[in-house]
Design an enzyme around this catalytic site. Structure first.
Site, PDB file in Angstrom:
ATOM      1  N   LEU A  29       0.834  -1.203   0.000  1.00  0.00           N
ATOM      2  CA  LEU A  29       0.000   0.000   0.000  1.00  0.00           C
ATOM      3  C   LEU A  29       0.865   1.248   0.000  1.00  0.00           C
ATOM      4  O   LEU A  29       1.706   1.429   0.893  1.00  0.00           O
ATOM      5  CB  LEU A  29      -0.913  -0.014   1.227  1.00  0.00           C
ATOM      6  N   SER A  30       0.707   2.105  -1.000  1.00  0.00           N
ATOM      7  CA  SER A  30       1.370   3.408  -1.070  1.00  0.00           C
ATOM      8  C   SER A  30       2.888   3.239  -0.963  1.00  0.00           C
ATOM      9  O   SER A  30       3.505   2.606  -1.805  1.00  0.00           O
ATOM     10  CB  SER A  30       0.806   4.311   0.033  1.00  0.00           C
ATOM     11  N   TRP A  31       3.511   3.786   0.075  1.00  0.00           N
ATOM     12  CA  TRP A  31       4.950   3.601   0.313  1.00  0.00           C
ATOM     13  C   TRP A  31       5.300   2.119   0.316  1.00  0.00           C
ATOM     14  O   TRP A  31       6.307   1.691  -0.259  1.00  0.00           O
ATOM     15  CB  TRP A  31       5.301   4.256   1.644  1.00  0.00           C
TER      16      TRP A  31
END
Length: 270
Positions: A101-103
């Site tokens: 997720l994301s980073w």
């Protein structure tokens, strides 16, 4: 966190990590999860519950985040991938599915690149190819970038949330307070180390070598990671499918039933 989580501290060659694992059903491919920046492992528990508690899983707090002690020196995505690989060895997980997720989506790409024989399927949510990518809106990046802003009580769960995350958080005043626990878990040092871990990193030059089936999830109004990045990922990954949601960066919270169903179907397919 639920009663099915077994939480422990594991000392790897590089750091001591707070780890949560679920046993799940025998024969199911385990799911290794990499969280978003500044978020502790508790915050992916609702997603795991929705995807299916029968799936064995492993997630951990990066150094300096949640319950993991701060590192003594900076680390890179490659180092974090190495830590995750060691955790898989210690838990007896062989082949895994990977979710980022994301980073954490960048770390998931790095893990898959470094340990391709270990990864069966890959899920990338609200993420990008790193430095060589389409930049986020300047106001969102500036609002997010500073560790002190990140830690200020209520900052991202208040008036700044719409600027950073877009979607429903931009349209519905006060919505972020319903998810206030999502915005806790990092120290200033931990957040700074996370920012440094990805400095200068990009996957753009080797993504075509990732052959695993990949599911890309993205928000259509994401100020931090614009939708163009998901389209770039799809173009570079040879075996990828893109699904979008009418929200922003945190569609995993606001569109949880739809997103979790999509991931569950993807992981269950042969």
């Amino acid at each position: 966190m639920t009663s099915s989580d077994v939480v422990s501290f594991v000392k790897t060659a590089d750091a001591t990590l707070r780890v949560a694992g679920r046993s799940g059903e025998v024969g199911r491919t385990p799911l290794l999860l990499f969280n978003g920046i500044g978020a502790s492992l508790e915050l992916l528990a609702p997603f795991l519950d929705a995807v299916g508690p029968q799936i064995p899983s492993l997630r951990f707090d990066p150094p300096g985040i949640g319950g993991s002690p701060a590192p003594t020196w900076p680390y890179r995505f490659s180092g974090l991938a190495r830590m995750a690989n060691e955790l898989c060895d210690r838990t007896g997980f062989g082949e895994v599915d990977v979710f980022g997720l994301s980073w954490g989506g960048a770390v998931a790409q790095e893990f898959t690149h470094r340990y391709p024989k270990r990864v069966r399927r890959l899920v990338l949510a609200a993420t990008s190819t790193g430095t060589l990518a389409f930049p986020g809106e300047l106001s969102a990046v500036l609002e997010m970038a500073g560790p002190l802003k990140h830690l200020r009580p209520g900052r991202k769960s208040g008036s700044g949330a719409g600027t950073i995350y877009g979607g429903d958080f931009r349209r519905i005043p006060g919505l972020a307070r319903e998810f206030s626990e999502w915005f806790t878990g990092s120290s200033a040092a931990g957040f700074s180390f996370q920012m440094l871990a990805g400095a200068g990193w990009t996957s753009a030059h080797w993504l075509r070598g990732i052959r695993q089936p990949t599911l890309i999830l993205a928000g259509e109004d994401d100020p931090l990671v614009p939708l163009a990045n998901a389209k770039l990922l799809k173009a570079l990954l040879p075996n990828a499918r893109l699904v979008t949601y009418d929200c922003g960066h945190l569609f995993l919270l606001t569109r949880l039933p739809a997103a979790s169903a999509e991931v569950r179907e993807f992981l269950s397919s042969s």
